[in-house]
Structures are given as C-alpha cells and as structure tokens.
Design a protein around this motif. Sequence first.
Motif, PDB file in Angstrom:
ATOM      1  N   ALA A 184      -5.526  -2.842  -3.011  1.00 10.56           N
ATOM      2  CA  ALA A 184      -6.904  -3.761  -2.567  1.00 10.56           C
ATOM      3  C   ALA A 184      -7.405  -4.466  -3.755  1.00 10.56           C
ATOM      4  O   ALA A 184      -8.010  -5.638  -3.718  1.00 10.56           O
ATOM      5  CB  ALA A 184      -7.752  -2.784  -1.664  1.00 10.56           C
ATOM      6  N   ALA A 206       0.900  -1.337   0.014  1.00 10.64           N
ATOM      7  CA  ALA A 206      -0.064  -0.025  -0.043  1.00 10.64           C
ATOM      8  C   ALA A 206       0.774   1.313   0.055  1.00 10.64           C
ATOM      9  O   ALA A 206       0.282   2.237  -0.529  1.00 10.64           O
ATOM     10  CB  ALA A 206      -0.938   0.022   1.308  1.00 10.64           C
ATOM     11  N   LEU A 240      -3.181  -7.617   1.709  1.00  6.58           N
ATOM     12  CA  LEU A 240      -2.474  -6.122   1.755  1.00  6.58           C
ATOM     13  C   LEU A 240      -1.452  -5.936   2.621  1.00  6.58           C
ATOM     14  O   LEU A 240      -1.406  -6.428   4.027  1.00  6.58           O
ATOM     15  CB  LEU A 240      -3.457  -5.208   1.831  1.00  6.58           C
ATOM     16  N   LYS A 300      -8.221  -8.515  -4.142  1.00 10.71           N
ATOM     17  CA  LYS A 300      -9.481  -9.044  -4.326  1.00 10.71           C
ATOM     18  C   LYS A 300      -9.322  -9.770  -5.376  1.00 10.71           C
ATOM     19  O   LYS A 300      -9.934 -11.127  -5.216  1.00 10.71           O
ATOM     20  CB  LYS A 300     -10.426  -7.889  -4.511  1.00 10.71           C
TER      21      LYS A 300
END
Length: 219
Positions: A117, A79, A132, A121
């Motif tokens: 994200a 991230a 993540l 997924k």
Amino acid sequence: MHILVTGFEPFGKDSFNASQEAVSQLPGQISNHRITTAILPVSFKRSAQELDHLLAEHRPDALICVGEAGGRDAITPEARGANLDDARIQDNDGDQPRAAAIDPRGPDFLEASLNPAAAVKMMLNEGFKAELSTDAGRFVCNHVAYLAYRQPVPSLFIHVPALRPHGVEATVGAETDPGARKRSKLEVGQLPRALEAAIRGACSIQEETSAENTGDVHQ
C-alpha cells in the motif's frame, strides 16, 4: 538498505519484457538505498533456483521482484502470492504445471512483507497509475511472488503493464488476467521512474519499522 530488484526475461513469442526493461534501467542508488538488479528466467524450476542463488550471493536487506501483466493498465504491487501453479501457457522450458501446489506443506497464501500500500501511495503521489492487487495470477510471476514472500528478508512483488516500444504489440502477458486486455496510458520509458517511487514508498515504511524496533531516532 541494500535492495535486490529482479525482472524477467522475455517469454512466449515476444522478444521484449517490460519488467526486464524497467529493472535494467534502475539507478544504482535510490534515495539512500543501494540497488542490485538481476533478471530471472521465465521458468517455474529455474526461477526458484536463480532467486535462491541471488539471495545467497548478494545477501540483500530487502527483495523486490517485478513482472509484467498484460491485462492491466496500472502498476500493481501484489499483496499476496498464492500457493498454486496453474499455467495457461508453457514457460520458457516447455513446462506447464496445472493445479500444482508450489509447496505442498505451505499455506494457501503468503503476504507481502514490504508494504504494498505504501508503494501504491508513493506512485500515485508522483502521478503514476497504481493499484493494490490481491491476485498475482498463477504463472511464473505468482510462483516467484510466493517464494519471495517466504524469504527471511522483507519482500514485495510488483506487476507492471506489458508495455512495448511504439509499434510493437505484446502477444503475452495476459497470463495474470485472462480477460479483456486494458490499454495503459503509461509508456515503457516511464516504468523505471515509477519503480523508483514504489521502492521509495515501500522501503520508507520498512525503515521506519526497523527504527522503531531498534530504538533508532531519525532526525
């Protein structure tokens, strides 16, 4: 969309890098995305130079960089990248910066500009273990992640477990997570398909955002 995807060469005493193997086996097209692949040196200095060269040469619409993390058992899009080099081991040029800012004038962290994200997924939907991450370590992977996240093109860094062919043990890769090593149920041959899923997920969100900004309508 034209996507530049990079992996890393082997480092330390290993002759294999899971990111290099996975990236090298990606197809030239994923969905409607054209894929260009390249391998970066495990060098604080030269990785930055090579990344700049590749971006200038290929002028991609998006950038995805891939490295390996020996302490993890899942595929982990990052991230954010940290503005800090703090190497536990030397890079392939013998450099070992400690507590050194990547950019003394830059922010402490830079966020991914491709959606991590969404990548997670899509990988989960296709049966791959993915999580993540908010900590890319402080070795060359994080160095490249931070540099990628300040580029003018949407960018994402993805860590894959430091998988090896059967009968081979990784001796490096724990620079991201210096604790106990986790054994992944993934096999190295699965990584290209997992990366394909991650690319589709992250870039589908980017395409939707671009379409909204330009007023395009997708049927």
